[in-house]
Design a protein around this motif. Structure first.
Motif, PDB file in Angstrom:
ATOM      1  N   ARG A  69      15.034 -40.042  18.715  1.00 29.16           N
ATOM      2  CA  ARG A  69      14.712 -38.610  18.623  1.00 29.16           C
ATOM      3  C   ARG A  69      15.437 -37.806  19.705  1.00 29.16           C
ATOM      4  N   ILE A  70      15.568 -38.377  20.903  1.00 31.59           N
ATOM      5  CA  ILE A  70      16.290 -37.673  21.968  1.00 31.59           C
ATOM      6  C   ILE A  70      17.760 -37.520  21.601  1.00 31.59           C
ATOM      7  N   ALA A  71      18.365 -38.595  21.065  1.00 34.21           N
ATOM      8  CA  ALA A  71      19.771 -38.525  20.671  1.00 34.21           C
ATOM      9  C   ALA A  71      19.976 -37.473  19.585  1.00 34.21           C
ATOM     10  N   ARG A  72      19.069 -37.417  18.643  1.00 35.28           N
ATOM     11  CA  ARG A  72      19.200 -36.423  17.565  1.00 35.28           C
ATOM     12  C   ARG A  72      19.031 -35.010  18.114  1.00 35.28           C
ATOM     13  N   TRP A  73      18.037 -34.809  18.976  1.00 34.07           N
ATOM     14  CA  TRP A  73      17.816 -33.482  19.562  1.00 34.07           C
ATOM     15  C   TRP A  73      19.026 -33.044  20.377  1.00 34.07           C
ATOM     16  N   ALA A  74      19.591 -33.954  21.158  1.00 31.42           N
ATOM     17  CA  ALA A  74      20.705 -33.602  22.033  1.00 31.42           C
ATOM     18  C   ALA A  74      21.922 -33.162  21.239  1.00 31.42           C
ATOM     19  N   GLY A  75      22.122 -33.740  20.060  1.00 28.41           N
ATOM     20  CA  GLY A  75      23.271 -33.376  19.253  1.00 28.41           C
ATOM     21  C   GLY A  75      23.216 -31.955  18.722  1.00 28.41           C
ATOM     22  N   GLU A  76      22.023 -31.352  18.717  1.00 24.85           N
ATOM     23  CA  GLU A  76      21.861 -30.002  18.172  1.00 24.85           C
ATOM     24  C   GLU A  76      21.446 -28.988  19.216  1.00 24.85           C
ATOM     25  N   ALA A  77      21.226 -29.422  20.457  1.00 27.46           N
ATOM     26  CA  ALA A  77      20.674 -28.535  21.479  1.00 27.46           C
ATOM     27  C   ALA A  77      21.599 -27.363  21.789  1.00 27.46           C
ATOM     28  N   GLY A  78      22.904 -27.621  21.845  1.00 27.42           N
ATOM     29  CA  GLY A  78      23.840 -26.558  22.178  1.00 27.42           C
ATOM     30  C   GLY A  78      23.802 -25.406  21.204  1.00 27.42           C
ATOM     31  N   GLU A  79      23.525 -25.697  19.946  1.00 30.63           N
ATOM     32  CA  GLU A  79      23.453 -24.644  18.933  1.00 30.63           C
ATOM     33  C   GLU A  79      22.259 -23.726  19.163  1.00 30.63           C
ATOM     34  N   ARG A  80      21.273 -24.203  19.926  1.00 31.82           N
ATOM     35  CA  ARG A  80      20.075 -23.393  20.165  1.00 31.82           C
ATOM     36  C   ARG A  80      20.085 -22.767  21.566  1.00 31.82           C
ATOM     37  N   GLY A  81      21.237 -22.853  22.247  1.00 26.81           N
ATOM     38  CA  GLY A  81      21.378 -22.148  23.521  1.00 26.81           C
ATOM     39  C   GLY A  81      20.904 -22.900  24.738  1.00 26.81           C
ATOM     40  N   VAL A  82      20.760 -24.231  24.649  1.00 24.58           N
ATOM     41  CA  VAL A  82      20.393 -25.023  25.824  1.00 24.58           C
ATOM     42  C   VAL A  82      21.436 -26.103  26.029  1.00 24.58           C
ATOM     43  N   ILE A  83      21.583 -26.532  27.271  1.00 27.85           N
ATOM     44  CA  ILE A  83      22.559 -27.561  27.603  1.00 27.85           C
ATOM     45  C   ILE A  83      21.855 -28.704  28.306  1.00 27.85           C
ATOM     46  N   LEU A  84      22.295 -29.931  27.999  1.00 26.18           N
ATOM     47  CA  LEU A  84      21.731 -31.126  28.620  1.00 26.18           C
ATOM     48  C   LEU A  84      22.475 -31.413  29.913  1.00 26.18           C
ATOM     49  N   VAL A  85      21.742 -31.639  30.998  1.00 25.48           N
ATOM     50  CA  VAL A  85      22.333 -31.907  32.311  1.00 25.48           C
ATOM     51  C   VAL A  85      21.671 -33.144  32.906  1.00 25.48           C
ATOM     52  N   PRO A  86      22.318 -33.819  33.869  1.00 26.90           N
ATOM     53  CA  PRO A  86      21.686 -34.977  34.506  1.00 26.90           C
ATOM     54  C   PRO A  86      20.569 -34.554  35.451  1.00 26.90           C
ATOM     55  N   VAL A  87      19.735 -35.502  35.837  1.00 26.63           N
ATOM     56  CA  VAL A  87      18.601 -35.209  36.718  1.00 26.63           C
ATOM     57  C   VAL A  87      19.071 -34.688  38.074  1.00 26.63           C
TER      58      VAL A  87
END
Length: 414
Positions: free
Chosen positions: A386-404
């Protein structure tokens, strides 16, 4: 008695007897010679196979080794091999293996943590790899390469193995081993960090997480797995920032036992630091420590203080997994000047796909509201998926994944 009677009473196939009546052994020459010929034939076939192939048929490849003056050249910069691969120049006068590794960017992990010849694992940084070994194509951006680990500046050799320390130049593990920050593209309204814990116990689950999760997801390894050096090195070579899980005492300990070398309230500072050093010596390259359980220990200021002080003295950060509302980790770390962060949400407290999706949405909303949010999850297959799937679409919703480590750098994780 008649001759017919003698024939009927004579034993059938009775043993032949020698002169003194003892049974005589008869060598089965035909069978012996046949067996000898068979063994000789098999041995000859094996010898011919090995003579033609010294590896006895094992799969193998032959790679030419090209000696380059650039390895010990006096200049600086990189040299290019005949195949286009990058060859790092090492300043002349570099004497030790550790110095050569540090200058070239290649990391070698050895069983004893030393710089001898018994090397077991070599890691080549992403930007030094040839296209055949997995480098990005011109149309695909290269992964952000992590600094090699262990960094010779940050090494203290102890009876527990290699422990991190602050370098003489002030370098700290939480910064040196972190994933390099990348600029946020336009249209980004929030940053999300996700830490997946429990790596290293199951090799299949660990490999699945490393492969499926994007490199911006940070991974926390438990200290009890086998072959941790190899798993951690693979995770870092794929761009994942890593942390170390430290077992800490829960309220129902020992009925609920985090495992060997658990830090406890009654153990006292000296014993807890011994346990912590054992845990910290299990592998290298981590940015800091995250608690595993520990509701009782993290609520006890006196027991917690020397642990946080030790982490700070070794250039490490600390993450509170957010499972205990009574935890004092963030407060005590702030007082001691140790970089710290606390998870805002536990993503898989209910390990079902729909529940995890809902928590990811909440994490995303919090990131938009506050600018940054940290979520934590275990390495369950459903969580990873679920995390991998969410991360693949996060940029389209205006959020970016960053390291801790973004929380440590920006001071937003307290």
């Amino acid at each position: 008695m008649s001759a017919a009677s003698d024939d009927l009473t004579k034993p059938l196939a009775g043993p032949r007897r020698g002169k003194r009546g003892a049974p005589r052994f008869v060598v089965p020459w035909t069978k012996a010679l046949g067996s000898f010929a068979g063994v000789t034939g098999v041995a000859l076939a094996v010898y011919l196979a090995i003579a033609e192939d010294p590896l006895g048929g094992e799969p193998h490849a032959v790679a030419p080794i090209e000696i380059r003056d650039a390895l010990v050249g006096a200049g600086s910069g990189d040299a290019a091999g005949s195949d286009g691969a990058r060859i790092a120049e090492v300043p002349r006068g570099t004497a030790t293996a550790v110095e050569i590794e540090a200058a070239s960017g290649v990391s070698v992990v050895r069983p004893d943590g030393g710089s001898g010849s018994s090397s077991v694992l070599i890691t080549i940084p992403q930007d030094a790899r040839s296209p055949a070994s997995g480098a990005a194509s011109p149309s695909q951006p290269a992964l952000a390469a992590l600094n090699p680990a262990p960094d010779p500046r940050l090494v203290e050799r102890t009876r527990y193995g290699i422990l991190p320390r602050i370098g003489n130049d002030g370098a700290r593990a939480w910064d040196v081993y972190a994933r390099p920050p990348t600029p946020a593209p336009a249209g980004i309204h929030g940053r999300v960090a996700i830490l997946v814990t429990g790596l290293g116990i199951s090799l299949s689950a660990t490999n699945e997480a490393i492969v499926r999760l994007p490199p911006e997801v940070s991974l926390a390894f438990a200290p009890y797995g086998g072959d941790l050096d190899r798993s951690v090195t693979r995770a870092r070579s794929d761009g994942h920032e890593v942390m170390l899980q430290a077992p800490m005492e829960p309220f129902d300990y020992p009925d609920n036992d985090p495992g060997p070398h658990t830090l406890t309230v009654k153990a006292g500072a000296a014993a807890n630091l011994e346990k912590l050093h054992w845990v910290m010596g299990r592998f290298a390259g981590y940015t800091g420590v995250v608690n595993f359980m520990g509701a009782r220990l993290t609520a006890d200021a006196e027991a917690l203080a020397p642990i946080i002080a030790e982490l700070g003295a070794r250039g490490l950060a600390i993450v509170d997994d957010g499972t205990s509302p009574r935890s004092l980790i963030a407060a005590r770390a702030g007082e001691a000047g140790v970089p710290a962060a606390r998870a805002n949400l536990i993503l898989d407290a209910v390990p079902r796909a729909e529940a995890i999706d809902a928590m990811l949405q909440r994490l995303e909303e919090q990131a938009r509201a506050d600018g940054f949010a940290l979520g934590i999850a275990s390495a369950l297959p459903v969580s990873v998926e679920r995390i991998a799937r969410w991360a693949g679409e996060a940029g389209e919703r205006g959020v970016i994944l960053v390291p801790v480590s973004a929380a440590f750098r920006d001071g937003v994780g307290g």
